[in-house]
Design an enzyme around this catalytic site. Structure first.
Site, PDB file in Angstrom:
ATOM      1  NE  ARG A  35      -2.674  -3.011   2.358  1.00 18.57           N
ATOM      2  CZ  ARG A  35      -2.432  -4.310   2.916  1.00 18.57           C
ATOM      3  NH1 ARG A  35      -0.817  -3.985   2.975  1.00 18.57           N
ATOM      4  NH2 ARG A  35      -3.457  -4.918   2.814  1.00 18.57           N
ATOM      5  CG  ASP A 103      10.999 -10.038   2.961  1.00 21.08           C
ATOM      6  OD1 ASP A 103      11.024  -8.421   2.864  1.00 21.08           O
ATOM      7  OD2 ASP A 103      11.697 -10.152   4.032  1.00 21.08           O
ATOM      8  CG  HIS A 118       1.024 -12.198   6.666  1.00 16.98           C
ATOM      9  ND1 HIS A 118       1.492 -10.756   6.686  1.00 16.98           N
ATOM     10  CD2 HIS A 118       0.309 -13.039   7.949  1.00 16.98           C
ATOM     11  CE1 HIS A 118       0.297 -10.525   7.196  1.00 16.98           C
ATOM     12  NE2 HIS A 118       0.068 -11.719   8.044  1.00 16.98           N
ATOM     13  CB  CYS A 126       1.799 -31.514  -2.228  1.00 16.17           C
ATOM     14  SG  CYS A 126       0.990 -32.150  -3.471  1.00 16.17           S
ATOM     15  CB  CYS A 129       0.997 -35.787  -0.990  1.00 16.90           C
ATOM     16  SG  CYS A 129       2.077 -34.890  -1.198  1.00 16.90           S
ATOM     17  CB  CYS A 147       3.414 -32.303  -5.650  1.00 13.54           C
ATOM     18  SG  CYS A 147       3.779 -34.227  -4.019  1.00 13.54           S
ATOM     19  CB  CYS A 150       0.291 -36.520  -5.216  1.00 15.39           C
ATOM     20  SG  CYS A 150       0.229 -34.885  -4.882  1.00 15.39           S
ATOM     21  CB  THR A 188       3.445  -2.611   9.900  1.00 12.43           C
ATOM     22  OG1 THR A 188       1.749  -3.159   8.996  1.00 12.43           O
ATOM     23  CG2 THR A 188       3.053  -2.410  10.963  1.00 12.43           C
TER      24      THR A 188
HETATM   25  N1  APR Z   1      10.640   2.578   5.968  1.00  6.46           N
HETATM   26  C1  APR Z   1       9.624   2.484   6.669  1.00  6.46           C
HETATM   27  N2  APR Z   1       8.529   2.609   6.603  1.00  6.46           N
HETATM   28  C2  APR Z   1       8.341   2.472   5.121  1.00  6.46           C
HETATM   29  C3  APR Z   1       9.150   2.794   3.982  1.00  6.46           C
HETATM   30  C4  APR Z   1      10.319   3.025   5.025  1.00  6.46           C
HETATM   31  N3  APR Z   1      11.433   3.070   3.175  1.00  6.46           N
HETATM   32  N4  APR Z   1       8.729   3.098   2.662  1.00  6.46           N
HETATM   33  C5  APR Z   1       7.213   2.605   3.234  1.00  6.46           C
HETATM   34  N5  APR Z   1       7.053   2.344   5.285  1.00  6.46           N
HETATM   35  C6  APR Z   1       5.647   1.921   5.392  1.00  6.46           C
HETATM   36  C7  APR Z   1       4.815   2.806   4.322  1.00  6.46           C
HETATM   37  O1  APR Z   1       4.574   3.740   4.950  1.00  6.46           O
HETATM   38  C8  APR Z   1       3.711   1.607   5.317  1.00  6.46           C
HETATM   39  O2  APR Z   1       3.303   1.939   6.025  1.00  6.46           O
HETATM   40  O3  APR Z   1       5.398   1.030   5.245  1.00  6.46           O
HETATM   41  C9  APR Z   1       4.048   0.780   4.635  1.00  6.46           C
HETATM   42  C10 APR Z   1       3.610  -0.290   4.076  1.00  6.46           C
HETATM   43  O4  APR Z   1       2.390  -0.389   4.726  1.00  6.46           O
HETATM   44  P1  APR Z   1       2.282  -1.959   3.437  1.00  6.46           P
HETATM   45  O5  APR Z   1       2.819  -2.277   2.391  1.00  6.46           O
HETATM   46  O6  APR Z   1       0.465  -2.009   3.977  1.00  6.46           O
HETATM   47  O7  APR Z   1       2.782  -3.310   4.381  1.00  6.46           O
HETATM   48  P2  APR Z   1       1.946  -4.210   5.534  1.00  6.46           P
HETATM   49  O8  APR Z   1       1.707  -3.292   6.201  1.00  6.46           O
HETATM   50  O9  APR Z   1       3.615  -4.761   5.782  1.00  6.46           O
HETATM   51  O10 APR Z   1       1.437  -4.556   4.870  1.00  6.46           O
HETATM   52  C11 APR Z   1       0.653  -5.914   5.640  1.00  6.46           C
HETATM   53  O11 APR Z   1      -0.809  -7.074   3.889  1.00  6.46           O
HETATM   54  O12 APR Z   1      -1.239  -7.482   1.582  1.00  6.46           O
HETATM   55  C12 APR Z   1      -0.911  -8.156   2.903  1.00  6.46           C
HETATM   56  O13 APR Z   1       0.177  -9.543   3.811  1.00  6.46           O
HETATM   57  C13 APR Z   1       0.499  -8.613   3.327  1.00  6.46           C
HETATM   58  O14 APR Z   1       1.576  -8.450   4.890  1.00  6.46           O
HETATM   59  C14 APR Z   1       1.120  -8.023   4.013  1.00  6.46           C
HETATM   60  C15 APR Z   1       0.091  -6.616   4.625  1.00  6.46           C
END
Ligand code: APR
Length: 244
Positions: A35, A103, A118, A126, A129, A147, A150, A188
């Protein structure tokens, strides 16, 4: 006291730091976030990662999975922020990283205790199986990969939308939140559940919260310290402040 000094004081005063990381910590390793700026979900429809869609359209789902997730596999390297957390663990200050990322960069940076909330793109499983395979580029030359045992369709060992969180990840997260006294939330949006409940749970348990993010998130309003910075900038600034 400015935010950086406050964060450094909290870190130096803790021997039980827990890190909670999202896609943002890997952005400076070249992996786009989901996002926000350059976000994957602004370019691709996330429904291909719905578990039901995968089971009914494995070939279509795998085409996007390969292009999006395995494009960076093995190319992206850990950055200073991943190494900073590994150093805090080595110095006996950090007891674990809970990551939403698939990652493997925390492990490649040397972090030992990593809760893969996650799952991890390093393995395929698989769907028939349960046989597990290490990912290699060869394995996805033909998609959907099948797989050897199977002929069932292989699925990446990371969590799809609509799929449950691994039970061991839930248990390990609970243990770290019960033991920890400081949560470092890095990169996040905090928008995806149940992972997004982790900082809320930490707050309820009385843990102090440091957030590192260049933007605000669902965590910011209840963080004790908000470092409005990119992860590598904050890592370098904190290492300097802490004399690491
Ligand atoms: N350093 C720190 N934070 C950063 C940077 C950076 N250089 N660049 C971007 N961000 C921040 C953004 O501002 C945002 O708040 O990282 C966050 C990325 O948000 P998401 O893309 O929503 O990632 P995340 O919160 O990990 O998503 C959670 O959503 O799609 C699912 O399973 C997927 O694990 C993922 C989950």
């Amino acid at each position: 006291m400015d935010a950086l000094k406050k964060a450094a004081a909290l870190i130096s005063g803790s021997e039980k730091i827990v890190a909670f990381t999202g896609a943002g910590i890997s952005v400076e390793s070249g992996i786009p976030p989901f996002r926000g700026e350059n976000g994957l979900w602004s370019r691709f429809d996330p429904s291909f990662l719905e578990l039901s869609f995968f089971y009914s359209n494995p070939g279509e789902s795998w085409k996007l999975i390969r292009d999006i997730f395995y494009e960076y596999f093995g190319k992206a390297k850990p950055n200073e922020a991943h190494y900073f957390l590994a150093k805090l663990e080595e110095n006996g200050k950090l007891i674990g990283v809970i990551t939403q990322n698939i990652d493997n960069l925390h492990q490649e940076a040397g972090s030992k205790k990593v809760v893969e909330y996650h799952g991890n793109s390093k393995y395929l499983v698989c769907t028939k199986c349960g046989e597990r395979y290490d990912f290699t580029p060869k394995i996805i030359e033909k998609i959907p990969p099948l797989c050897e045992k199977c002929k069932g369709v292989l699925k990446p060992d990371f969590i799809f939308f609509g799929e449950g969180i691994p039970l061991n990840a839930i248990a390990e997260t609970e243990r770290l939140l019960n033991e920890g006294d400081l949560l470092m939330v890095i990169g996040t949006t905090g928008e995806v559940y149940p992972a997004g409940l982790i900082p809320v749970e930490a707050k309820k348990k009385g843990m102090a919260i440091i957030e590192i993010n260049p933007e605000t998130s669902k965590v910011t309003h209840f963080a004790d310290v908000f470092l409005r910075m990119k992860a590598t900038f904050a890592a370098k600034a904190l290492e300097k402040e802490l004399g690491l």
